[in-house]
Every structure is written in C-alpha cells, then in structure tokens.
Design a protein around this motif. Structure first.
Motif, PDB file in Angstrom:
ATOM      1  N   ALA A 168      26.647  26.207-174.400  1.00 45.80           N
ATOM      2  CA  ALA A 168      26.903  27.552-173.878  1.00 45.80           C
ATOM      3  C   ALA A 168      25.652  28.040-173.154  1.00 45.80           C
ATOM      4  N   LEU A 187      33.795  35.414-171.379  1.00 48.68           N
ATOM      5  CA  LEU A 187      33.628  33.964-171.299  1.00 48.68           C
ATOM      6  C   LEU A 187      34.179  33.492-169.951  1.00 48.68           C
ATOM      7  N   TRP A 197      35.791  25.825-173.579  1.00 45.79           N
ATOM      8  CA  TRP A 197      35.346  26.907-174.456  1.00 45.79           C
ATOM      9  C   TRP A 197      35.934  26.759-175.861  1.00 45.79           C
ATOM     10  N   VAL A 211      39.534  32.938-176.597  1.00 46.86           N
ATOM     11  CA  VAL A 211      39.040  32.527-175.274  1.00 46.86           C
ATOM     12  C   VAL A 211      39.871  33.141-174.150  1.00 46.86           C
TER      13      VAL A 211
END
Length: 297
Positions: A168, A187, A197, A211
């Motif tokens: 990340a 995200l 993710w 997500v």
C-alpha cells in the motif's frame, strides 16, 4: 589440402599482449591470467619457433629483431580476426520487436535503456507497450515482457525477471500526518488489477475494511500519479517503486507486503531459443535487472 602449421594460439595471444605492453605483468592483467602463465606461454612460443623473442633487461622487456617482426605480424592478424568476429556478430543481430507491460516499461526499463544502447550498440530493439494482457502474446512479437507464473509453459521459453510483491502506498505528505486509517481514506483502483486491494487488506489483517468506492484508473502508472496527487491510497508493485521512492514522490503506507506467485517474465517461442539477437537481449535484461535490484538494496 595442406595442413596449417600454426604456433600455439594461446601463446601467440600472450606474446602479442606482452609485446604491446613490454610488460608481462600488464599483459597478464589484460588477459586476466597470472604473470607466470604469460611467461610460460612466451617460453612455449620461443621453443616452438626456436628463437628468442625478448631480451629481459633490468629496466623491463625489449623485443629482439625477430620478436619485433613477429609482434607486428601477430598484431595485424589479431586485428583482422577481431574485425571478422565483430562482422559476424553484427550480421547475426536483427531488429527485435518486444511487447511489454506498460508500467514495467516506464518504471523498470526506461531507466536502463541508455545502458542497453551502450552495452549492445549493434542490437536494435523496438518496444511496444500495452496495459492489456491480451495484447502481450508471444505470437505477436519476438518476445513479450508480461505477468505470469514461472513454471514450464508449452512451446515457450519463460525467463523470470522479477517477483511481484504488492504494498500500500500514499503521498509522502499524507504520512507526515500520522498512521493511515484504511477504513477512512479513499482507496484508488487500477482497472486491470481490480482484486489487489481486497487481497492486500486480507493479507494485512484488515478483513473488515470495505473496498467499494474510490476512483478507478486504466493503468498502474495513472494510479500512482493519483497517489502522488494525494487523491487516496494505492496498491503498487514494490519491485517497481524504486524511482518514485527515491524521488520522495510516494511512501509505503504500511509495513505489510503481500508476496504473490506471479512474476514479470520474458517469454518467447521455443523456436527462437537459439536466436543470437534474442538470447543476447534476454541475457542482458536478466543481468541488468538483477544488478539494479542489488544496487537498490
């Protein structure tokens, strides 16, 4: 057909280097052997020719008249051999067409392409970038650089270039404010890698973080640019982050690193396994990328 009556060629090469430098030590350094080996080769040649080639004085070596004549002849012969070999190598090389995953091209290849031109000036390579895996088929190019496993694939030579580990990432300025809350920060998603993710969050222990939402981009490069602009957090391939991390454009947002079974690989048809141009490029690419990884670590 008459048989050539040649002196030992290793001895000839050692003598030519010693005659050019007028030094056994310098000749040994050039040939990457010991001074004792050069001396033995020179003695072998003198015995073969039944003539002295050097006068060994306190100040160093001096060529005898016979040695001077032989030095001129061997230098010319070796120069012609070198030119002939270079011509053969040049004729063997052809223009290559390489399909490549676009993000790999921009992050891993472009920084070392000047070295390719320096190391292999006679080898021409055209790169054709794409973000669509369906475009990167070995049948369309001489070879492709794509994402795959490293196991045996029918009809293909598969050479691993680098593993794929996901991390990340965030804008450096965002991390100055403290630890990232993955449940609250947008995200950012890369369309061809829509599951990245979820897989990373589960690996890092954030199973409850959703997500859904967040902007989506066509390529990993676009996603990184959005991270730099601080539009949110992104998932990136750690092995391709070197230029961005060094420039301070982004930073790794969490220590969790998710290894995968996938690699960047160079793939080409087995019928090209002995192609001089392709083998030369493949060897150079593997060697250069390995050197870059060791340098960066």
């Amino acid at each position: 057909m008459s048989t050539r009556r040649l002196p030992p060629l290793h001895a000839v090469r050692a003598f030519e280097a010693a005659a050019r430098h007028l030094s056994i030590t310098h000749a040994a350094r050039e040939l990457n052997v010991t001074p004792g080996a050069v001396s033995r080769h020179v003695r072998t040649l003198e015995e073969n020719l039944q003539a002295s080639l050097f006068v060994r004085r306190a100040t160093g070596l001096e060529l005898t008249p016979v040695g001077q004549s032989l030095a001129e002849g061997t230098r010319e012969a070796l120069d012609r051999l070198e030119e002939a070999a270079a011509g053969v190598r040049l004729r063997h090389y052809r223009q290559l067409s390489i399909g490549v995953y676009g993000h790999f091209l921009s992050r891993a290849l472009l920084p070392i392409l000047a070295r390719l031109r320096r190391d292999l000036p006679e080898l021409g390579v055209d790169f054709h970038a794409s973000t669509n895996p369906l475009d990167l088929l070995p049948s369309r190019f001489d070879a492709v650089i794509a994402v795959s496993g490293i196991g045996r694939q029918s009809g293909l030579v598969v050479r691993p270039l680098m593993p794929i580990t996901t991390v990340a990432v965030a804008a450096t300025s965002r991390l100055r404010k403290g630890p990232v809350d993955f449940a609250r920060v947008p995200l950012l998603h890369t369309r061809p890698r829509s599951e990245d993710w979820r897989r990373w969050l589960d690996h890092a222990g954030f199973l409850a973080v959703p997500v859904r939402g967040g902007s989506t981009f066509e390529s990993a490069s676009q996603t990184l640019e959005a991270v730099v602009a601080d539009l949110g957090l992104g998932i990136a391939i750690e092995e391709l982050l070197g230029p961005d991390l060094k420039a301070g454009r982004i930073a790794i947002a969490h220590p969790a690193r998710r290894p995968t079974r996938r690699h960047f690989t160079l793939q080409y048809d087995v019928r090209f396994a002995g192609d001089p141009s392709l083998v030369t490029f493949a060897d150079w690419l593997c060697r250069s990328l390995d050197a870059e990884r060791h340098y960066s670590t």
